[in-house]
Design an enzyme around this catalytic site. Sequence first.
Site, short mmCIF file in Angstrom:
data_model
loop_
_atom_site.label_atom_id
_atom_site.label_comp_id
_atom_site.label_asym_id
_atom_site.label_seq_id
_atom_site.Cartn_x
_atom_site.Cartn_y
_atom_site.Cartn_z
N HIS A 439 0.81 -1.22 0.00
CA HIS A 439 0.00 0.00 0.00
C HIS A 439 0.85 1.28 0.00
O HIS A 439 0.32 2.38 -0.16
CB HIS A 439 -0.95 0.01 1.21
CG HIS A 439 -2.24 0.72 0.95
ND1 HIS A 439 -2.45 1.54 -0.13
CD2 HIS A 439 -3.41 0.73 1.64
CE1 HIS A 439 -3.67 2.03 -0.10
NE2 HIS A 439 -4.29 1.55 0.97
N ASP A 443 -2.45 1.68 -4.66
CA ASP A 443 -3.73 1.95 -4.01
C ASP A 443 -4.78 0.94 -4.47
O ASP A 443 -4.60 0.24 -5.48
CB ASP A 443 -4.21 3.36 -4.32
CG ASP A 443 -3.34 4.42 -3.67
OD1 ASP A 443 -2.80 4.15 -2.58
OD2 ASP A 443 -3.19 5.51 -4.25
#
Length: 466
Positions: A439, A443
Amino acid sequence: MAVDIVMPQMGESIFEGTITKWLKKPGDKVERDEPLFEISTDKVDAEIPSPSAGVLKEIKVGEGKTVPIQTVVGVIDAASSAAAASAPAPAKAADPPKAAAPAPAFKPAVAAPPPPAPKPAAPAPAAASGPAAAPRPSTERIHSSPLVRRMAKEHGIDLAAVPGTGAGGRVSKQDIEAFIAGGAPSSTSAEEAAEPASPAPAAAPRASAPPPPPAISGGQVHVAFESAVPREKMYFGNYEVQPMSIMRQRIAEHMVASKHVSPHVYSVDEVDMTKVAALRAKSKDEFEKRYETKLTFMPFFVKAAVAGLRAYPTMNASLDGTNVILHKEINVGIAVALDWGLLVPVIKSADEKNILGIQRTMNDLAERARTKKLKPEEVQESTFSITNPGVFGGLFGLPVISQPNVGILGLGMIEKRPVVINDSIAIRSMCYVTLSYDHRVVDGAIAHQFLHKVKDTLENWSEPLL
């Protein structure tokens, strides 16, 4: 003539290796290039061939010990092989002076092996001559493994201040642990440090003492293995304790490091594999007959992943500090389950290969992984990875990212299930696919768009197989 057996360098970034198993014992006859011992490194396990024909005279480094590259680990008596080869000749057997001639030449060979042993330790005395070894200049390159760098980062230590006792000044795990403990790193070589007789007298009793019994807490068994205790199974009542193999230890280190470094997020999608399954069933016999290799489902997933990586280059990236590196090559790592662990050999330039090329490359890498014939460079430089728990019947899995990748695709079992198509119930070959992603770089929007591209490629397959 005595021939030294040395720890080979199995790649540019590898400076040490662990002997996991000797395939011969002293006194055994060996042929040139015959597998002699097995080693484990940070990258790969491998069988090391004999450098000469002869008789294994001496084993200097035992199983389970880690030593720097170029360390002499054993000695082969090549003269024994030469003598055996010359024995059948009657003319030579009748000449006593010539038969006795090798004896003087053999005696120096007995004394020859000791000199190479101190080589790895040569730079160490200078580094540890005082209370604390002098730190390196800030401009000098520091050689260390990812584990050592992670340990230094966790403890806020500048590696330039840690004296390295490995080959070329390499900072080993023992060096950083000694530095963290507040003591100066040992100036002895890795081989000497591993010998039970080399510790200080105070530590000698502990080396000979039996291991403490395991502590059982909440159904869990906790066993403390002293470094001097032989790495072998131990039995306690109705259960046994097995020490982790070298490969298992490396896997553990890499997985913990990956979880520590990358914030893992997971996405799941479902793919209708009916079209691919029908195409494979129709073509697999002709495919195997024409190309002499079986056709599996994995090349289809690799091609679909390549399509996704082309469409969304962020998934084909790695992170270097605060810089995102977008790779132009697409190198796909394929997890291979072995009886003794897990390896991820890499299909280099997967975007340039068709189904046949991918299948042949996968078969070759998997076979050599199982026979310990992989080269270190063949498990490096992946830009994305795929693992297939579905082949063992798993519905789906949430795999750990293989560093330094930012994503890994997990494949579930392909099975027929009832699904709704145009308001009707149909039986289709379905498969869950999961994506674990970092992350820090990826995304959720990109992750799901990537998965949708994989799904769309598989459900609307158009590439011919024959």
